[in-house]
Design a protein around this motif. Structure first.
Motif, mmCIF file in Angstrom:
data_model
loop_
_atom_site.group_PDB
_atom_site.id
_atom_site.type_symbol
_atom_site.label_atom_id
_atom_site.label_comp_id
_atom_site.label_asym_id
_atom_site.label_seq_id
_atom_site.Cartn_x
_atom_site.Cartn_y
_atom_site.Cartn_z
ATOM 1 N N THR A 97 0.856 -1.189 0.000
ATOM 2 C CA THR A 97 0.000 0.000 0.000
ATOM 3 C C THR A 97 0.891 1.237 0.000
ATOM 4 O OG1 THR A 97 -1.837 1.098 1.135
ATOM 5 C CG2 THR A 97 -0.128 0.157 2.517
ATOM 6 N N PRO A 98 0.453 2.317 -0.628
ATOM 7 C CA PRO A 98 1.201 3.573 -0.484
ATOM 8 C C PRO A 98 1.323 3.937 0.997
ATOM 9 C CG PRO A 98 -0.448 3.768 -2.219
ATOM 10 C CD PRO A 98 -0.714 2.469 -1.519
ATOM 11 N N PHE A 99 2.456 4.446 1.381
ATOM 12 C CA PHE A 99 2.722 4.678 2.802
ATOM 13 C C PHE A 99 1.668 5.562 3.457
ATOM 14 C CE2 PHE A 99 4.614 7.361 6.122
ATOM 15 C CZ PHE A 99 4.869 6.374 7.063
ATOM 16 N N LEU A 100 1.225 6.614 2.776
ATOM 17 C CA LEU A 100 0.269 7.539 3.369
ATOM 18 C C LEU A 100 -1.107 6.919 3.560
ATOM 19 C CD1 LEU A 100 1.200 10.898 1.587
ATOM 20 C CD2 LEU A 100 1.878 10.104 3.860
ATOM 21 N N GLN A 101 -1.325 5.759 2.938
ATOM 22 C CA GLN A 101 -2.589 5.045 3.106
ATOM 23 C C GLN A 101 -2.431 3.804 3.986
ATOM 24 O OE1 GLN A 101 -4.182 4.223 -0.834
ATOM 25 N NE2 GLN A 101 -3.563 6.257 -1.555
ATOM 26 N N SER A 102 -1.248 3.606 4.536
ATOM 27 C CA SER A 102 -0.976 2.403 5.324
ATOM 28 C C SER A 102 -1.697 2.457 6.664
ATOM 29 C CB SER A 102 0.530 2.235 5.545
ATOM 30 O OG SER A 102 1.054 3.336 6.268
ATOM 31 N N SER A 103 -1.913 1.280 7.250
ATOM 32 C CA SER A 103 -2.617 1.194 8.531
ATOM 33 C C SER A 103 -1.773 0.426 9.533
ATOM 34 C CB SER A 103 -3.967 0.506 8.352
ATOM 35 O OG SER A 103 -3.804 -0.827 7.910
ATOM 36 N N SER A 104 -1.870 0.832 10.781
ATOM 37 C CA SER A 104 -1.052 0.245 11.834
ATOM 38 C C SER A 104 -1.264 -1.259 12.002
ATOM 39 C CB SER A 104 -1.317 0.958 13.155
ATOM 40 O OG SER A 104 -0.525 0.429 14.185
ATOM 41 N N PRO A 105 -2.502 -1.781 11.946
ATOM 42 C CA PRO A 105 -2.672 -3.231 12.149
ATOM 43 C C PRO A 105 -1.910 -4.080 11.128
ATOM 44 C CG PRO A 105 -4.769 -2.114 12.410
ATOM 45 C CD PRO A 105 -3.809 -1.092 11.889
ATOM 46 N N LYS A 106 -1.888 -3.652 9.878
ATOM 47 C CA LYS A 106 -1.178 -4.430 8.859
ATOM 48 C C LYS A 106 0.332 -4.339 9.045
ATOM 49 C CE LYS A 106 -4.699 -4.550 5.263
ATOM 50 N NZ LYS A 106 -5.035 -4.253 3.846
ATOM 51 N N VAL A 107 0.797 -3.162 9.427
ATOM 52 C CA VAL A 107 2.232 -3.005 9.708
ATOM 53 C C VAL A 107 2.620 -3.881 10.897
ATOM 54 C CG1 VAL A 107 4.041 -1.391 10.418
ATOM 55 C CG2 VAL A 107 2.300 -0.680 8.765
ATOM 56 N N GLN A 108 1.776 -3.901 11.926
ATOM 57 C CA GLN A 108 2.048 -4.714 13.101
ATOM 58 C C GLN A 108 2.106 -6.192 12.749
ATOM 59 O OE1 GLN A 108 2.786 -3.426 16.223
ATOM 60 N NE2 GLN A 108 3.454 -5.543 16.515
ATOM 61 N N GLU A 109 1.238 -6.626 11.827
ATOM 62 C CA GLU A 109 1.263 -8.028 11.408
ATOM 63 C C GLU A 109 2.592 -8.378 10.735
ATOM 64 O OE1 GLU A 109 -1.314 -11.250 8.746
ATOM 65 O OE2 GLU A 109 -1.673 -9.104 8.503
ATOM 66 N N GLU A 110 3.074 -7.491 9.872
ATOM 67 C CA GLU A 110 4.363 -7.729 9.214
ATOM 68 C C GLU A 110 5.489 -7.800 10.239
ATOM 69 O OE1 GLU A 110 4.096 -5.767 4.796
ATOM 70 O OE2 GLU A 110 4.168 -4.375 6.476
ATOM 71 N N LEU A 111 5.500 -6.860 11.167
ATOM 72 C CA LEU A 111 6.556 -6.851 12.177
ATOM 73 C C LEU A 111 6.472 -8.087 13.080
ATOM 74 C CD1 LEU A 111 6.398 -3.080 13.224
ATOM 75 C CD2 LEU A 111 8.210 -4.184 11.891
ATOM 76 N N SER A 112 5.257 -8.461 13.446
ATOM 77 C CA SER A 112 5.081 -9.579 14.382
ATOM 78 C C SER A 112 5.568 -10.888 13.790
ATOM 79 C CB SER A 112 3.604 -9.698 14.788
ATOM 80 O OG SER A 112 3.194 -8.568 15.511
ATOM 81 N N LEU A 113 5.216 -11.156 12.533
ATOM 82 C CA LEU A 113 5.599 -12.428 11.929
ATOM 83 C C LEU A 113 6.992 -12.375 11.312
ATOM 84 C CD1 LEU A 113 4.941 -15.310 11.194
ATOM 85 C CD2 LEU A 113 3.752 -14.481 9.154
ATOM 86 N N ASN A 114 7.241 -11.370 10.481
ATOM 87 C CA ASN A 114 8.509 -11.314 9.744
ATOM 88 C C ASN A 114 9.721 -11.142 10.654
ATOM 89 O OD1 ASN A 114 6.614 -11.288 7.714
ATOM 90 N ND2 ASN A 114 7.335 -9.432 6.728
ATOM 91 N N ILE A 115 9.538 -10.394 11.740
ATOM 92 C CA ILE A 115 10.661 -10.126 12.644
ATOM 93 C C ILE A 115 10.550 -10.921 13.941
ATOM 94 C CG2 ILE A 115 11.933 -8.365 13.921
ATOM 95 C CD1 ILE A 115 12.199 -8.149 10.908
ATOM 96 N N MET A 116 9.496 -10.690 14.709
ATOM 97 C CA MET A 116 9.412 -11.327 16.023
ATOM 98 C C MET A 116 9.190 -12.838 15.926
ATOM 99 S SD MET A 116 10.202 -9.043 18.061
ATOM 100 C CE MET A 116 10.031 -10.137 19.476
ATOM 101 N N GLY A 117 8.404 -13.277 14.953
ATOM 102 C CA GLY A 117 8.221 -14.712 14.781
ATOM 103 C C GLY A 117 9.525 -15.404 14.442
ATOM 104 N N MET A 118 10.295 -14.797 13.539
ATOM 105 C CA MET A 118 11.607 -15.331 13.185
ATOM 106 C C MET A 118 12.539 -15.334 14.399
ATOM 107 S SD MET A 118 14.400 -13.758 10.517
ATOM 108 C CE MET A 118 14.533 -12.326 11.576
ATOM 109 N N TYR A 119 12.504 -14.253 15.165
ATOM 110 C CA TYR A 119 13.351 -14.148 16.353
ATOM 111 C C TYR A 119 13.040 -15.266 17.354
ATOM 112 C CZ TYR A 119 14.538 -12.597 21.062
ATOM 113 O OH TYR A 119 14.975 -12.558 22.362
#
Length: 274
Positions: A97-119
């Motif tokens: 999504t364009p950054f100015l249209q991005s939403s926190s829940p979707k960003v949190q999902e990426e961070l939670s799985l891509n980073i914290m899940g891997m960690y």
């Protein structure tokens, strides 16, 4: 690293690149595969394909973002199936999504799985690998971990982070005889990618091509396995002429296609009104 006779655990193994890696490892003669994903049904389907190749397989229906569940599952798997020789961190999610249209829940999902899940799963397994003084870890990043692109800012951020994490672990875990590598595929034809607006001029690879490149990179002990000629060209261009690459990315990005379509509709509407 020669994977024949090894025990490998693969996250994100129910589909896409993770599934292709599991099947390729089975062809290459691993002794056992432990497949991790959230979808129990899809895991069972992949397990059936692997068992048909004569390879032992176990499945763990697991949400990597739940720390306690991860630690319990890995402890049980280590006891039940023996020491894990190879960890492939392939689980991930992407939102475009364009950054100015991005939403926190979707960003949190990426961070939670891509980073914290891997960690979480890496920590659980790396501690045990350190005790046995051997092992290998492959973290699946992306070309977008080297070259960021419009409409993929938060996904790119997680993939850049994976490269930093990988580089740091490579130095720390070397003393324990643990090799840490990064796999960087270009755009790959998976279920996840089919839900995205593709960039112009980019030809997707197949998951099978990525899996074969991983096996070749493991055999060479490559610290970073960059997959596909498009990836090598983009990284080279980013080093030599970053300004040119930025212009190309802007022209190729879905944003430019949307603008072109909008302008065309405006022209057509104007011509009609006349």
């Amino acid at each position: 690293m020669i994977i024949q006779g090894k025990i490998a655990l693969i996250t994100g193994a129910s589909r896409g690149i993770g599934r292709a890696i599991a099947l390729e490892f089975a062809e290459q003669g691993v002794s056992r595969l432990i497949l991790v994903a959230r979808d129990r049904k899809k895991l069972a389907e992949v397990a059936g394909e692997i068992e048909a190749r004569g390879v032992q397989v176990a499945t763990l229906a697991l949400d990597l973002t739940k720390s306690a569940d991860v630690n319990i599952a890995i402890a049980q798997a280590w006891r039940s199936y023996g020491p894990i020789d190879l960890l492939i961190n392939c689980a991930g999610v992407a939102h475009q999504t364009p950054f100015l249209q991005s939403s926190s829940p979707k960003v949190q999902e990426e961070l939670s799985l891509n980073i914290m899940g891997m960690y979480e799963i890496t920590r659980a397994i790396a501690k045990r690998m350190a005790s046995q003084k051997s092992g290998a870890i492959v973290n699946v990043s992306s070309l977008m971990g080297k070259v960021a692109a419009p409409t993929m800012s938060t996904y790119s951020a997680t993939k850049f982070a994976i490269l930093g994490f990988t580089q740091a672990l490579r130095g720390e875990l070397a003393a324990h005889n643990i090799k840490v590598m990064a796999l960087l595929p270009t755009l790959t034809d998976t279920d996840m990618v089919r839900n995205l607006d593709l960039f112009r001029w980019v030809v997707p690879m197949t998951p099978q091509e990525v899996a074969k490149a991983l096996v070749a990179g493991l055999e060479k002990d490559s610290p970073e396995i960059l997959v596909g000629w498009q990836s090598h060209l983009a990284v080279w261009c980013n080093r030599i002429a970053p300004g040119l690459l930025n212009k190309i990315l802007l022209m190729a990005a879905p944003l430019s296609k949307r603008r072109a379509n909008r302008d065309r509709h405006l022209r057509e509407a104007t011509a009609t009104s006349r």
